[in-house]
Motif scaffolding. Sequence first.
Motif, PDB file in Angstrom:
ATOM      1  N   THR A 232       0.833  -1.200   0.000  1.00 21.67           N
ATOM      2  CA  THR A 232       0.000   0.000   0.000  1.00 21.67           C
ATOM      3  C   THR A 232       0.865   1.246   0.000  1.00 21.67           C
ATOM      4  N   VAL A 233       1.925   1.206   0.842  1.00 16.07           N
ATOM      5  CA  VAL A 233       2.782   2.378   1.003  1.00 16.07           C
ATOM      6  C   VAL A 233       3.427   2.775  -0.314  1.00 16.07           C
ATOM      7  N   MET A 234       3.775   1.795  -1.150  1.00 15.28           N
ATOM      8  CA  MET A 234       4.425   2.117  -2.416  1.00 15.28           C
ATOM      9  C   MET A 234       3.447   2.846  -3.344  1.00 15.28           C
ATOM     10  N   GLY A 235       2.193   2.376  -3.399  1.00 10.23           N
ATOM     11  CA  GLY A 235       1.170   3.052  -4.194  1.00 10.23           C
ATOM     12  C   GLY A 235       0.962   4.471  -3.685  1.00 10.23           C
ATOM     13  N   THR A 236       0.946   4.609  -2.354  1.00  7.13           N
ATOM     14  CA  THR A 236       0.750   5.917  -1.739  1.00  7.13           C
ATOM     15  C   THR A 236       1.894   6.858  -2.096  1.00  7.13           C
ATOM     16  N   ALA A 237       3.128   6.331  -2.052  1.00  7.98           N
ATOM     17  CA  ALA A 237       4.287   7.152  -2.403  1.00  7.98           C
ATOM     18  C   ALA A 237       4.236   7.544  -3.878  1.00  7.98           C
ATOM     19  N   GLN A 238       3.785   6.618  -4.738  1.00  7.89           N
ATOM     20  CA  GLN A 238       3.663   6.939  -6.163  1.00  7.89           C
ATOM     21  C   GLN A 238       2.670   8.081  -6.369  1.00  7.89           C
ATOM     22  N   VAL A 239       1.534   8.013  -5.662  1.00  7.21           N
ATOM     23  CA  VAL A 239       0.534   9.080  -5.774  1.00  7.21           C
ATOM     24  C   VAL A 239       1.119  10.401  -5.268  1.00  7.21           C
ATOM     25  N   SER A 240       1.860  10.369  -4.149  1.00  2.48           N
ATOM     26  CA  SER A 240       2.411  11.617  -3.613  1.00  2.48           C
ATOM     27  C   SER A 240       3.397  12.234  -4.607  1.00  2.48           C
ATOM     28  N   GLY A 241       4.138  11.387  -5.329  1.00  3.22           N
ATOM     29  CA  GLY A 241       5.053  11.890  -6.364  1.00  3.22           C
ATOM     30  C   GLY A 241       4.294  12.549  -7.502  1.00  3.22           C
ATOM     31  N   VAL A 242       3.212  11.900  -7.909  1.00  5.64           N
ATOM     32  CA  VAL A 242       2.398  12.428  -9.015  1.00  5.64           C
ATOM     33  C   VAL A 242       1.766  13.766  -8.611  1.00  5.64           C
ATOM     34  N   VAL A 243       1.291  13.859  -7.362  1.00  9.67           N
ATOM     35  CA  VAL A 243       0.677  15.101  -6.878  1.00  9.67           C
ATOM     36  C   VAL A 243       1.725  16.220  -6.838  1.00  9.67           C
ATOM     37  N   ALA A 244       2.930  15.894  -6.354  1.00  5.23           N
ATOM     38  CA  ALA A 244       4.002  16.900  -6.291  1.00  5.23           C
ATOM     39  C   ALA A 244       4.371  17.360  -7.701  1.00  5.23           C
ATOM     40  N   LEU A 245       4.406  16.427  -8.645  1.00  3.43           N
ATOM     41  CA  LEU A 245       4.725  16.772 -10.039  1.00  3.43           C
ATOM     42  C   LEU A 245       3.682  17.738 -10.615  1.00  3.43           C
ATOM     43  N   VAL A 246       2.408  17.379 -10.437  1.00  2.00           N
ATOM     44  CA  VAL A 246       1.303  18.193 -10.959  1.00  2.00           C
ATOM     45  C   VAL A 246       1.349  19.599 -10.347  1.00  2.00           C
ATOM     46  N   ALA A 247       1.605  19.661  -9.035  1.00  6.02           N
ATOM     47  CA  ALA A 247       1.668  20.952  -8.349  1.00  6.02           C
ATOM     48  C   ALA A 247       2.848  21.770  -8.877  1.00  6.02           C
ATOM     49  N   GLY A 248       4.006  21.114  -8.976  1.00  5.33           N
ATOM     50  CA  GLY A 248       5.210  21.799  -9.442  1.00  5.33           C
ATOM     51  C   GLY A 248       5.023  22.343 -10.849  1.00  5.33           C
ATOM     52  N   ARG A 249       4.392  21.540 -11.716  1.00  2.75           N
ATOM     53  CA  ARG A 249       4.175  21.982 -13.093  1.00  2.75           C
ATOM     54  C   ARG A 249       3.145  23.106 -13.172  1.00  2.75           C
ATOM     55  N   ALA A 250       2.272  23.191 -12.144  1.00  2.24           N
ATOM     56  CA  ALA A 250       1.298  24.286 -12.106  1.00  2.24           C
ATOM     57  C   ALA A 250       1.908  25.518 -11.430  1.00  2.24           C
ATOM     58  N   GLY A 251       3.189  25.431 -11.080  1.00  2.00           N
ATOM     59  CA  GLY A 251       3.890  26.562 -10.468  1.00  2.00           C
ATOM     60  C   GLY A 251       3.563  26.760  -8.996  1.00  2.00           C
ATOM     61  N   LEU A 252       3.009  25.730  -8.364  1.00  2.00           N
ATOM     62  CA  LEU A 252       2.634  25.854  -6.949  1.00  2.00           C
ATOM     63  C   LEU A 252       3.673  25.214  -6.036  1.00  2.00           C
ATOM     64  N   PRO A 253       3.934  25.844  -4.881  1.00  2.00           N
ATOM     65  CA  PRO A 253       4.830  25.196  -3.917  1.00  2.00           C
ATOM     66  C   PRO A 253       4.156  23.985  -3.278  1.00  2.00           C
ATOM     67  N   VAL A 254       4.949  22.988  -2.935  1.00  2.00           N
ATOM     68  CA  VAL A 254       4.436  21.773  -2.292  1.00  2.00           C
ATOM     69  C   VAL A 254       5.061  21.665  -0.907  1.00  2.00           C
ATOM     70  N   ALA A 255       4.237  21.457   0.105  1.00  2.00           N
ATOM     71  CA  ALA A 255       4.758  21.266   1.462  1.00  2.00           C
ATOM     72  C   ALA A 255       4.375  19.875   1.930  1.00  2.00           C
ATOM     73  N   PHE A 256       5.337  19.158   2.486  1.00  2.00           N
ATOM     74  CA  PHE A 256       5.055  17.821   3.021  1.00  2.00           C
ATOM     75  C   PHE A 256       4.961  17.903   4.542  1.00  2.00           C
ATOM     76  N   HIS A 257       3.923  17.297   5.102  1.00  2.00           N
ATOM     77  CA  HIS A 257       3.791  17.224   6.554  1.00  2.00           C
ATOM     78  C   HIS A 257       3.618  15.767   6.946  1.00  2.00           C
ATOM     79  N   THR A 258       4.279  15.350   8.023  1.00  2.00           N
ATOM     80  CA  THR A 258       4.153  13.964   8.469  1.00  2.00           C
ATOM     81  C   THR A 258       2.805  13.783   9.170  1.00  2.00           C
ATOM     82  N   PRO A 259       2.312  12.536   9.236  1.00  2.00           N
ATOM     83  CA  PRO A 259       1.056  12.285   9.956  1.00  2.00           C
ATOM     84  C   PRO A 259       1.096  12.833  11.395  1.00  2.00           C
ATOM     85  N   SER A 260       2.247  12.691  12.091  1.00  2.00           N
ATOM     86  CA  SER A 260       2.276  13.186  13.473  1.00  2.00           C
ATOM     87  C   SER A 260       2.246  14.707  13.520  1.00  2.00           C
TER      88      SER A 260
END
Lengths: 187, 187
Positions: free
Chosen positions: B78-106
């Motif tokens: 599951t975690v690998m699929g989740t990481a793949q999605v997070s990469g795709v989201v970061a890519l889409v955001a970056g290409r739209a010129g938006l900053p991406v911030a990562f926050h841990t669950p905690s």
Amino acid sequence: MRVLGVDPGLTRCGLGVVEGGGGRAVHAVAVDVVRTPPGEAVAQRLAAVADAVEGWIAEHRPDVIAVERVFAQHNVRTVMGTAQVSGVVALVAGRAGLPVAFHTPSEVKAAVTGSGRAGKEQVTAMVTRVLSLGAAPRPADAADALALAVCHCWRAPMLARMAEAEVRAAEVAKHHRARLAAARRAR
Amino acid sequence: MRVLGVDPGLTRCGLGVVEGGGGRAVHAVAVDVVRTPPGEAVAQRLAAVADAVEGWIAEHRPDVIAVERVFAQHNVRTVMGTAQVSGVVALVAGRAGLPVAFHTPSEVKAAVTGSGRAGKEQVTAMVTRVLSLGAAPRPADAADALALAVCHCWRAPMLARMAEAEVRAAEVAKHHRARLAAARRAR
């Protein structure tokens, strides 16, 4: 069949294009490593890899993209970046209308060297030999990308036969269930 | 500041848009969950999530995308699929010129409930309260996406101050080194 093999990574991402016929003959078309600076934001690094893969798809016109299937074994921090890159590569391929095949590191090693537990040097040596390269591709990420593409050329016919057999088995089972139901209704 | 929070996932991906001012006041703009069928190819599922995120960026015009930082702890598949999605989201955001911030669950749990070890129900309860929602957002992925966005609204000023302090500290260190070098030359 022309295969673009991708050894995903944020710091170094290996790209290798291999052309394969029906048999064991394979030849290398192109190989390179995309590097992105560790100091840069992840979104920018992923975009750099996506740009490179899109460029290679446009230039080398592969029929399929073979990507290493990532597992969370060793360095968790690295593995997450690797998984993010593999997701981005799959997205880019999917949007370009290309099928994506994932192969595990052991499948690649087994296909190329005969052993799923072969070392990096052995994989590089076999890639150099089967592709009749004048020199060993460096760094290892470049050799791994070519190994993935070779692995796909050799595994694809077998995977296609397995998929066909599954479809046939499902059809047989469906007919069998239909005949059973008809027999029950006739009773 | 308008934040698009993304709780990445292949089967369910939570999306939540929150508008925040300078203080603690936050309000929800939109929330939904994108689902992709487990039987479909990964590339197609990633493309469906990418399409959805691009649609939300176009419709809701966020200033920043907040994504959950994925760790390999529990279910590796599951975690690998989740990481793949997070990469795709970061890519889409970056290409739209938006900053991406990562926050841990905690970090998200601590920001929203005061405890980094809060349970899912507690996070949902606090998100419902701070956003003055009529009902608790369901499923949990929807609540988590809103929690990520709220977390970013509240942590962003602090993160900005830390980044500024780092830049200042680096400048002070640079000046200090320059003065030391000048003093050495003068000796």
